[in-house]
Design a protein around this motif. Sequence first.
Motif, PDB file in Angstrom:
ATOM      1  N   LEU B  77     -13.669  40.102  59.944  1.00 38.57           N
ATOM      2  CA  LEU B  77     -14.530  40.188  61.187  1.00 38.57           C
ATOM      3  C   LEU B  77     -14.432  41.414  61.852  1.00 38.57           C
ATOM      4  N   ARG B  78     -13.015  42.156  62.160  1.00 33.83           N
ATOM      5  CA  ARG B  78     -12.768  42.860  63.072  1.00 33.83           C
ATOM      6  C   ARG B  78     -12.770  44.160  62.187  1.00 33.83           C
ATOM      7  N   ARG B  79     -12.611  43.991  60.881  1.00 29.81           N
ATOM      8  CA  ARG B  79     -12.964  45.447  60.314  1.00 29.81           C
ATOM      9  C   ARG B  79     -14.391  45.753  59.935  1.00 29.81           C
ATOM     10  N   ARG B  80     -15.522  44.807  60.618  1.00 31.16           N
ATOM     11  CA  ARG B  80     -16.868  45.145  60.481  1.00 31.16           C
ATOM     12  C   ARG B  80     -17.062  45.838  61.763  1.00 31.16           C
ATOM     13  N   ILE B  81     -16.275  45.864  62.604  1.00 28.05           N
ATOM     14  CA  ILE B  81     -16.466  46.254  64.246  1.00 28.05           C
ATOM     15  C   ILE B  81     -15.785  47.373  64.481  1.00 28.05           C
ATOM     16  N   PRO B 157     -18.365  51.179  60.042  1.00 33.44           N
ATOM     17  CA  PRO B 157     -18.619  49.719  60.350  1.00 33.44           C
ATOM     18  C   PRO B 157     -20.000  49.642  60.876  1.00 33.44           C
ATOM     19  N   PRO B 158     -20.665  48.198  60.745  1.00 39.50           N
ATOM     20  CA  PRO B 158     -22.087  48.065  61.180  1.00 39.50           C
ATOM     21  C   PRO B 158     -22.222  47.943  62.679  1.00 39.50           C
ATOM     22  N   ILE B 159     -21.179  47.801  63.433  1.00 39.83           N
ATOM     23  CA  ILE B 159     -21.214  47.471  64.525  1.00 39.83           C
ATOM     24  C   ILE B 159     -20.264  48.256  65.458  1.00 39.83           C
ATOM     25  N   LEU B 160     -20.359  48.990  66.462  1.00 35.14           N
ATOM     26  CA  LEU B 160     -19.616  49.544  67.361  1.00 35.14           C
ATOM     27  C   LEU B 160     -19.445  48.985  69.042  1.00 35.14           C
ATOM     28  N   LEU B 161     -18.383  48.560  69.213  1.00 40.01           N
ATOM     29  CA  LEU B 161     -18.078  48.116  70.789  1.00 40.01           C
ATOM     30  C   LEU B 161     -17.295  49.253  71.447  1.00 40.01           C
ATOM     31  N   VAL B 187     -27.857  56.668  62.870  1.00 46.82           N
ATOM     32  CA  VAL B 187     -27.898  56.311  61.504  1.00 46.82           C
ATOM     33  C   VAL B 187     -27.506  54.769  61.148  1.00 46.82           C
ATOM     34  N   GLY B 188     -27.985  53.964  62.213  1.00 47.63           N
ATOM     35  CA  GLY B 188     -28.168  52.752  62.003  1.00 47.63           C
ATOM     36  C   GLY B 188     -27.179  51.615  62.483  1.00 47.63           C
ATOM     37  N   VAL B 189     -25.960  52.298  63.458  1.00 48.98           N
ATOM     38  CA  VAL B 189     -24.935  51.309  63.827  1.00 48.98           C
ATOM     39  C   VAL B 189     -25.393  50.761  64.976  1.00 48.98           C
ATOM     40  N   THR B 190     -25.206  49.469  64.933  1.00 49.65           N
ATOM     41  CA  THR B 190     -25.353  48.332  66.152  1.00 49.65           C
ATOM     42  C   THR B 190     -24.487  48.906  67.242  1.00 49.65           C
ATOM     43  N   THR B 191     -25.055  49.227  68.434  1.00 51.72           N
ATOM     44  CA  THR B 191     -23.699  49.792  69.329  1.00 51.72           C
ATOM     45  C   THR B 191     -23.969  49.029  70.705  1.00 51.72           C
TER      46      THR B 191
END
Lengths: 329, 226
Positions: B77-81, B157-161, B187-191
Amino acid sequence: MRRPTPRPARGAARRQRGILARMRGGLSAWLTAHGRALLGSLGRLARMPLSALMTVGVLAISLALPALFLLMLQNVERLSADWDRGASLSVFLGLEVESSRVQELADEFAQRPPVQASTIIPPEQALEDFRRMAGMDEALDLLDENPLPAVIVLVPDPGLDAEALQVLGSEIEAEAEVDTVRLDLAWVERLQRISELLRRAVWLVAGLLGLTVVLVVGNTIRLAIQNRREEIVIAKLIGATDGFIRRPFLYEGLWYGLLGGLTAAALVGGVRLALAGPASELARLYQTGPILVGPGATGFGLLCLAGIALGLTGSWLAVGRHLAAIEPK
Amino acid sequence: MIRFEHVGKRYDGGFEALQDLSFELEQGELAFLTGPSGAGKSTLLRLIALLERPSRGHIRVAEIDLSRLRRRHIPYLRRRIGMIFQDHRLLHDRTVFDNVALPLIINGIADHREIARRVRAALDKVGLLGRERYYPVTLSGGEQQRVGIARAVVTRPPILLADEPTGNLDPGLSGEIMQLFVEFNRVGVTTLIASHDLELVGRLGFRRIGLCDGRLDPDVAGGVRA
């Protein structure tokens, strides 16, 4: 999102090739990850050579001591086996027995089933031997005549056990012309008991020193984990698996064990070299074969393997105990 | 992409960090998490990356129900964030290159040229190409934060926090950093960015999720889209 991997356009064979290629890729990634951890942990040791050397030194001594003890034990057992085979009956004849009769008796004893050979030690030779070995020249000169009887040394079959040997001894002792029969057995038995005692003691000490290796490596790895706490936290934040984080520490333990084992092998070799001179001198005096036989390539290999196994055990314990406690906060 | 359903977080000792929190962040959306210190912004971000588990409610991230995610699956999970911290959290005994390469290595990428190519691409995006061999301590605060951002995006990653990514920076640098996030979002990253810099957030004009004492702030647009 992960980009979709390009799919083979058609054909099972092509798809299979794709799977194989991916498996190969996975294998090479696995190998790379392990290789990186292996070399990385060695690099970390090289960056703090002094503390690494001290740890390796402690491990080497802890491994070399039991190895030396075992080697000593092995040599004692080998020598006692030699002597064991030489277990013999010394038949002391009466002083009145004529030398011609001595030869007859020797032949007769040699005929008996468990006896392999008989040798005569005439009184003159016995006196000569006594003079030479005991250094009692002057005392012996005081004697008017040779006080020593003729002796027939009987060598029994090598397989003969202590009891049968005793029976044979009392049979011969019953002969009228025989004064006494001495079984050169008691000391062989004692030696066997002593070496059994030694063996147990050596294994106990080896066990304790092996435990020392485990504890030293465990403690060293525990410190390494504490020193790299921040790095572990960050790696976990980024998505490192437990395996990824564990690996370099396990390999560090492996390196410590291997280096400790190699150094211990060098120590054992050095000690043997230092003892080689006196040992061969002793061997010459006792007219036995070589007294100090080295551990050989197998022994050195086993020493290194033992180091690796103990090092891995130590790091495994430390890693299992301390890594789980570190979670990102 | 990120969905909170009646999420509560209660710490040992009874402190309620979050209470009955529900909102959703669509894929490709950029939102700011605002509110005073202690409002629960950091806790909320930590729940998304499963640095902590919620006491109540459900969280879904990229169609994964986090309450059902086993411990050994958390790394994936963390690799996608991609996560960015106020204090950068860089490794100070490693070069900029090695810091940024770390996620790629953790992801099991073996090819050195591939790693080098992607690290340079990430550093190029944050404007630090040519600083690969530097150590983080030799960089300014803003530059260190950019290294942290490069590390967070290098695996795409698809998500940035981001937790207060501009907390220690002056207004000019803060604006530049925020602009980087806007570009990644493009470019589509959920942030999702936690920030207490209301002035800067207001200037950028994205959705705001306001927190106050662990609840959605009714004065801010909150759970609904602005």
